[in-house]
Scaffold this motif. Sequence first.
Motif, PDB file in Angstrom:
ATOM      1  N   GLN A 249     -33.864  -0.179  23.312  1.00  0.00           N
ATOM      2  CA  GLN A 249     -34.128  -0.560  24.908  1.00  0.00           C
ATOM      3  C   GLN A 249     -35.456  -1.015  25.206  1.00  0.00           C
ATOM      4  OE1 GLN A 249     -32.467   1.683  27.872  1.00  0.00           O
ATOM      5  NE2 GLN A 249     -31.504   3.030  26.456  1.00  0.00           N
ATOM      6  N   PHE A 251     -39.055  -2.991  25.200  1.00  0.00           N
ATOM      7  CA  PHE A 251     -39.731  -4.699  26.320  1.00  0.00           C
ATOM      8  C   PHE A 251     -40.889  -4.265  26.754  1.00  0.00           C
ATOM      9  CE2 PHE A 251     -39.710  -6.234  30.520  1.00  0.00           C
ATOM     10  CZ  PHE A 251     -39.489  -7.084  30.386  1.00  0.00           C
ATOM     11  N   THR A 272     -33.675  -7.189  24.602  1.00  0.00           N
ATOM     12  CA  THR A 272     -34.364  -7.378  26.195  1.00  0.00           C
ATOM     13  C   THR A 272     -35.436  -7.942  26.439  1.00  0.00           C
ATOM     14  OG1 THR A 272     -35.784  -5.358  25.208  1.00  0.00           O
ATOM     15  CG2 THR A 272     -33.676  -4.505  26.139  1.00  0.00           C
ATOM     16  N   TYR A 276     -33.720 -10.393  29.404  1.00  0.00           N
ATOM     17  CA  TYR A 276     -35.256 -11.045  30.781  1.00  0.00           C
ATOM     18  C   TYR A 276     -35.193 -12.704  30.678  1.00  0.00           C
ATOM     19  CZ  TYR A 276     -39.420 -10.872  33.696  1.00  0.00           C
ATOM     20  OH  TYR A 276     -40.139 -12.157  33.879  1.00  0.00           O
ATOM     21  N   ALA A 292     -26.170  -7.784  28.281  1.00  0.00           N
ATOM     22  CA  ALA A 292     -26.400  -5.958  28.813  1.00  0.00           C
ATOM     23  C   ALA A 292     -25.821  -4.939  28.275  1.00  0.00           C
ATOM     24  CB  ALA A 292     -26.980  -5.976  29.626  1.00  0.00           C
TER      25      ALA A 292
END
Length: 322
Positions: A249, A251, A272, A276, A292
């Motif tokens: 995860q 970012f 991620t 985004y 996701a």
Amino acid sequence: MSTVPTRAPARAHHPTGQPPRAGRRRGKRERHWPAYVFLSPWMIGAVVLTLVPMAVSLYLSFTDYNLFDPPRWVGLRNYTEMLTEDPRYWRSVGTTLLYVVIAVPLKLALALGAAMLLKNLGRGRAFYRSAFYAPSLLGASMSIALVWRALFNDGGSVSHVLDTVGIHTGGWVGNPHLAVYAVVLLTAWQFGAPMVIFLAGLQQIPSDLYEAAALDGAGRWRQFASVTVPMLSPVVFFNLVLETIQSFQVFTPAFAISGGDGGPADSTMFYTLYLYERGFTASHMGYAAAMAWLLLIAIGAVTLILFKTSRSWVFYADEEGR
């Protein structure tokens, strides 16, 4: 000879007029209601902030939604496009896997090494423990990530230091082959949290085991391999699971170091970060929701594999009774 009819014994009545079992159930409910009152904020938060958004996200993953117009149902099109028509998606998957495979073992190795050094340190152990733990508190911030970008940029401190020893790499941030390793080093620098857990585990290993190994002629490396590693394996497993989930995860470091576009040449386009970009930059929220959910499934699968394989290398002291 006549017989006197006998009357059936009267059924005992509970003082409250209810059967004893029902009374016990009612008493149990009366005892438990304060617990439900105290748990209600968490339960409401779990439903409103977690379960409902997850359900909405699952629905949106089957729609074409751009944040402005109503969602339009498209079925599995987001998933098929992602898996068969989007090369950038697979680049983000490869970059993330490369990062996880390198960053997690490196971070855990540094954490274990620092814990081993601090274990037998007498004076100043509290200071060094706090100093090593501080990057875990600061490293996730955007400000530290921007400082890290400046250090590894072209003309930054890292390139100057490497130039003095004859290693000419230039700026890592602008190099497609080295940019991802700048993110890896930033993650490895934040080894304080697993270090504290390792240190707690090392302090629980009985000293008798080391004394017995020393009497058998085992040196430091042999003691580490035969005593420390097996006894510390549950702690290693715990840290491995947590760090693996967190690494999938990642970012903030990727966003700061790449400038938010995953460059250069998508070399820092983590999963991620691409999620985004598709959701909030390109306004393809349905596509981002599908990404996701695939990430959630992938993390669950990796975690399940770790739990299944742990049976062959994780040792528990009370294993015989389990």
